[in-house]
Design a protein around this motif. Sequence first.
Motif, PDB file in Angstrom:
ATOM      1  N   UNK A 207      -9.525  -0.091 -44.004  1.00  0.00           N
ATOM      2  CA  UNK A 207      -8.459  -1.000 -43.562  1.00  0.00           C
ATOM      3  C   UNK A 207      -8.685  -1.470 -42.129  1.00  0.00           C
ATOM      4  N   UNK A 208      -9.868  -1.184 -41.584  1.00  0.00           N
ATOM      5  CA  UNK A 208     -10.202  -1.646 -40.243  1.00  0.00           C
ATOM      6  C   UNK A 208      -9.626  -0.810 -39.128  1.00  0.00           C
ATOM      7  N   UNK A 209      -9.300   0.451 -39.417  1.00  0.00           N
ATOM      8  CA  UNK A 209      -8.710   1.329 -38.405  1.00  0.00           C
ATOM      9  C   UNK A 209      -9.633   2.510 -38.163  1.00  0.00           C
ATOM     10  N   UNK A 210      -9.259   3.396 -37.258  1.00  0.00           N
ATOM     11  CA  UNK A 210     -10.051   4.566 -36.898  1.00  0.00           C
ATOM     12  C   UNK A 210      -9.167   5.802 -36.926  1.00  0.00           C
ATOM     13  N   UNK A 211      -9.793   6.971 -36.895  1.00  0.00           N
ATOM     14  CA  UNK A 211      -9.024   8.219 -36.857  1.00  0.00           C
ATOM     15  C   UNK A 211      -9.378   9.102 -35.670  1.00  0.00           C
ATOM     16  N   UNK A 212     -10.395   8.711 -34.908  1.00  0.00           N
ATOM     17  CA  UNK A 212     -10.842   9.491 -33.755  1.00  0.00           C
ATOM     18  C   UNK A 212     -11.239   8.527 -32.642  1.00  0.00           C
ATOM     19  N   UNK A 213     -10.826   8.825 -31.407  1.00  0.00           N
ATOM     20  CA  UNK A 213     -11.114   7.895 -30.313  1.00  0.00           C
ATOM     21  C   UNK A 213     -11.302   8.627 -28.994  1.00  0.00           C
ATOM     22  N   UNK A 214     -12.080   7.991 -28.134  1.00  0.00           N
ATOM     23  CA  UNK A 214     -12.263   8.429 -26.754  1.00  0.00           C
ATOM     24  C   UNK A 214     -12.041   7.217 -25.859  1.00  0.00           C
ATOM     25  N   UNK A 215     -11.202   7.376 -24.839  1.00  0.00           N
ATOM     26  CA  UNK A 215     -10.870   6.274 -23.936  1.00  0.00           C
ATOM     27  C   UNK A 215     -11.123   6.714 -22.499  1.00  0.00           C
ATOM     28  N   UNK A 216     -11.837   5.884 -21.751  1.00  0.00           N
ATOM     29  CA  UNK A 216     -12.104   6.145 -20.338  1.00  0.00           C
ATOM     30  C   UNK A 216     -11.311   5.149 -19.500  1.00  0.00           C
ATOM     31  N   UNK A 217     -10.655   5.658 -18.456  1.00  0.00           N
ATOM     32  CA  UNK A 217      -9.790   4.833 -17.612  1.00  0.00           C
ATOM     33  C   UNK A 217     -10.281   4.846 -16.167  1.00  0.00           C
ATOM     34  N   UNK A 218     -10.075   3.737 -15.489  1.00  0.00           N
ATOM     35  CA  UNK A 218     -10.184   3.691 -14.032  1.00  0.00           C
ATOM     36  C   UNK A 218      -8.834   3.233 -13.501  1.00  0.00           C
ATOM     37  N   UNK A 219      -8.295   4.023 -12.574  1.00  0.00           N
ATOM     38  CA  UNK A 219      -6.985   3.725 -12.020  1.00  0.00           C
ATOM     39  C   UNK A 219      -7.086   2.849 -10.780  1.00  0.00           C
ATOM     40  N   UNK A 220      -5.986   2.239 -10.436  1.00  0.00           N
ATOM     41  CA  UNK A 220      -5.917   1.379  -9.260  1.00  0.00           C
ATOM     42  C   UNK A 220      -6.245   2.156  -7.990  1.00  0.00           C
ATOM     43  N   UNK A 221      -5.947   3.463  -7.980  1.00  0.00           N
ATOM     44  CA  UNK A 221      -6.228   4.295  -6.801  1.00  0.00           C
ATOM     45  C   UNK A 221      -7.617   4.937  -6.866  1.00  0.00           C
TER      46      UNK A 221
END
Length: 348
Positions: A207-221
Motif C-alpha cells: 500500500x506504499x507504506x513502511x513499518x520501520x524508520x530512522x529519522x535524523x534531525x538537525x536543530x536550529x541550535x
Amino acid sequence: MSRVRLAVIGLGRMGRIHAANLAQRRRSAELVVVADTYPGRAASVGAEHDVPWTTDIDHVLADDSVQAVVIATPTGTHPGLAVQAAQAGKHVFCEKPIALDRQTTVETISAVDQTGVSFQVGFHRRFDPDWVAVVDRIRAGELGRPYLFRTSLRDRKPPPVEFLQGSGGFFVDVTIHDLDTARWMIGEIVEVTAYGTAVADPAIGEIGDIDTALVVLRFENDALGVIDNSRAAGYGYECSTEVMGEHATARIDRPQHLHYQWLTPGQAAHSVNADFEQRYPVAYAEELTAFAQCIRNGTTPKVTGLDALAAFDLATAADASWRTGQTISLSPGHCQEGVVYQLEVPRL
C-alpha cells in the motif's frame, strides 16, 4: 469551581480511553455524554460509564449543557467535526493529526480560532510525568546546551492494513509524536533526513507504506537528533528518550507495566508494556485535566493548533525525505502565536 462538562465523540480505542478517564470524575472535568456512529458501541460505552449515549452528533453539539468535546473519530473526520463543534460554541480537544493534508489543517485551525474557543491537540507525551520533569529541568538550565536528542517509539505489532490506508502514512501516524517531542524538548528543526522500509508485513509495502524508520534531525541550535520507529518490535511497546547536553544527560527509559523482577538462576525477568494504553495512563488523564483547566481559566492550551501543524509539517518532511532520498530543509518562522514552518517538498 464546577467541572467542565465534556462529550466524547468517537468510541474506538482512543475514545474509550478518554471516556474512561473522564468518567473517573477528573478534578476539573466530567463525562456527560458519549457518541459514535455505531449504536452498539455507543450503548456499550454509555452503559459502562452510566452516561447518556447517542449516534446523533448534531444532538451533542446542540446541547447547551455540553461545554467541550473530545474528538476521537477517524482522522478524515477531524476537520469537519472540529469546525462544527467550535462554531457551536464548544471547546475542542482533537486527537492528532488534525487532518490528512496541510491545507485542510491550516483551514481548520483558522476556522476554530475565529470562534474563540479553546483548541487542544492530543500529543499526550507532553503530559507524562517523566517527560514533564525532564523538560522542567532543561528549562531551568540544568542540562546546559543540548548536544544530542535520541528517541524510540516501537509498537509490538502493526495495526490492520485497513487502518493504515487511512492513517496518513507512517510518519504522520507514528513519527509525528517523536517530532513534536523533539521540538518541545530541544527546539525548532531545520533539517530532516529519513529512511524507511517495510520488512514486517509485505502488505504494508504493497500500500506504499513502511513499518520501520530512522529519522535524523538537525536543530536550529545545531544539536542533532535521531528517531527510530517500528510497528513490529515483537517484544512489546517501548517509548524512550535521551537528551545529552553540556552539563548532564537525561534518560526516560522503558518503564515496566508491573514493577517487579522474577529472579531465577542466571536470569532476571521483568514485565514490558503491551501497548501505549499501558504506558501512558497518567498522561492521557492529565491532558484532559489540563484541557479543562484551560477552559476554566481562559489560558492557552499546552499543545495548540500551531504545534500540531508544526509536527505535521515535520512529518511531511520526513515522508518526502524517505520517498526522494534527499535531506529536507525547513525554515521555522517565529511569531507571537508560535512557529510556522516553511518547507519545499521535492517532486517525486
